[in-house]
Design a protein around this motif. Sequence first.
Motif, PDB file in Angstrom:
ATOM      1  N   ALA A 185       5.142   2.635  14.179  1.00  0.00           N
ATOM      2  CA  ALA A 185       3.923   3.332  14.591  1.00  0.00           C
ATOM      3  C   ALA A 185       3.983   4.809  14.230  1.00  0.00           C
ATOM      4  O   ALA A 185       2.986   5.391  13.784  1.00  0.00           O
ATOM      5  CB  ALA A 185       3.706   3.158  16.090  1.00  0.00           C
ATOM      6  N   VAL A 186       5.141   5.440  14.413  1.00  0.00           N
ATOM      7  CA  VAL A 186       5.294   6.861  14.071  1.00  0.00           C
ATOM      8  C   VAL A 186       5.116   7.071  12.579  1.00  0.00           C
ATOM      9  O   VAL A 186       4.414   8.003  12.145  1.00  0.00           O
ATOM     10  CB  VAL A 186       6.668   7.388  14.552  1.00  0.00           C
ATOM     11  N   PHE A 187       5.698   6.220  11.756  1.00  0.00           N
ATOM     12  CA  PHE A 187       5.550   6.367  10.305  1.00  0.00           C
ATOM     13  C   PHE A 187       4.107   6.123   9.863  1.00  0.00           C
ATOM     14  O   PHE A 187       3.617   6.786   8.942  1.00  0.00           O
ATOM     15  CB  PHE A 187       6.505   5.435   9.569  1.00  0.00           C
ATOM     16  N   GLU A 188       3.411   5.192  10.500  1.00  0.00           N
ATOM     17  CA  GLU A 188       2.001   4.974  10.178  1.00  0.00           C
ATOM     18  C   GLU A 188       1.162   6.189  10.557  1.00  0.00           C
ATOM     19  O   GLU A 188       0.228   6.557   9.840  1.00  0.00           O
ATOM     20  CB  GLU A 188       1.470   3.726  10.878  1.00  0.00           C
ATOM     21  N   LEU A 189       1.487   6.826  11.686  1.00  0.00           N
ATOM     22  CA  LEU A 189       0.776   8.035  12.093  1.00  0.00           C
ATOM     23  C   LEU A 189       1.007   9.157  11.097  1.00  0.00           C
ATOM     24  O   LEU A 189       0.068   9.853  10.692  1.00  0.00           O
ATOM     25  CB  LEU A 189       1.216   8.458  13.497  1.00  0.00           C
ATOM     26  N   ILE A 190       2.256   9.354  10.674  1.00  0.00           N
ATOM     27  CA  ILE A 190       2.567  10.384   9.685  1.00  0.00           C
ATOM     28  C   ILE A 190       1.844  10.094   8.376  1.00  0.00           C
ATOM     29  O   ILE A 190       1.288  11.000   7.743  1.00  0.00           O
ATOM     30  CB  ILE A 190       4.094  10.494   9.483  1.00  0.00           C
ATOM     31  N   ARG A 191       1.812   8.849   7.979  1.00  0.00           N
ATOM     32  CA  ARG A 191       1.119   8.464   6.741  1.00  0.00           C
ATOM     33  C   ARG A 191      -0.376   8.762   6.851  1.00  0.00           C
ATOM     34  O   ARG A 191      -0.990   9.281   5.916  1.00  0.00           O
ATOM     35  CB  ARG A 191       1.340   6.981   6.471  1.00  0.00           C
TER      36      ARG A 191
END
Length: 65
Positions: free
Chosen positions: A44-50
């Motif tokens: 979820a954190v990586f999707e938010l950063i993306r």
Amino acid sequence: MIGFLLWIILFILCWPIALLALLLYPIVWLLLLPLRLIGITLDAVFELIRAIVFLPARVLGGRPR
């Protein structure tokens, strides 16, 4: 279904190991649960950063894939 069939085959070949696997499965599942939660959180954190990184391109008219 495949897991159950593999367990039946293991039970036929070596029933003590099959029963041990049946008894240890819930314990192993509980031990691995925190790692799954960490994995979901990191995803979820990586999707938010993306989404944050690609936001300017989407605002300027970039097409989503």
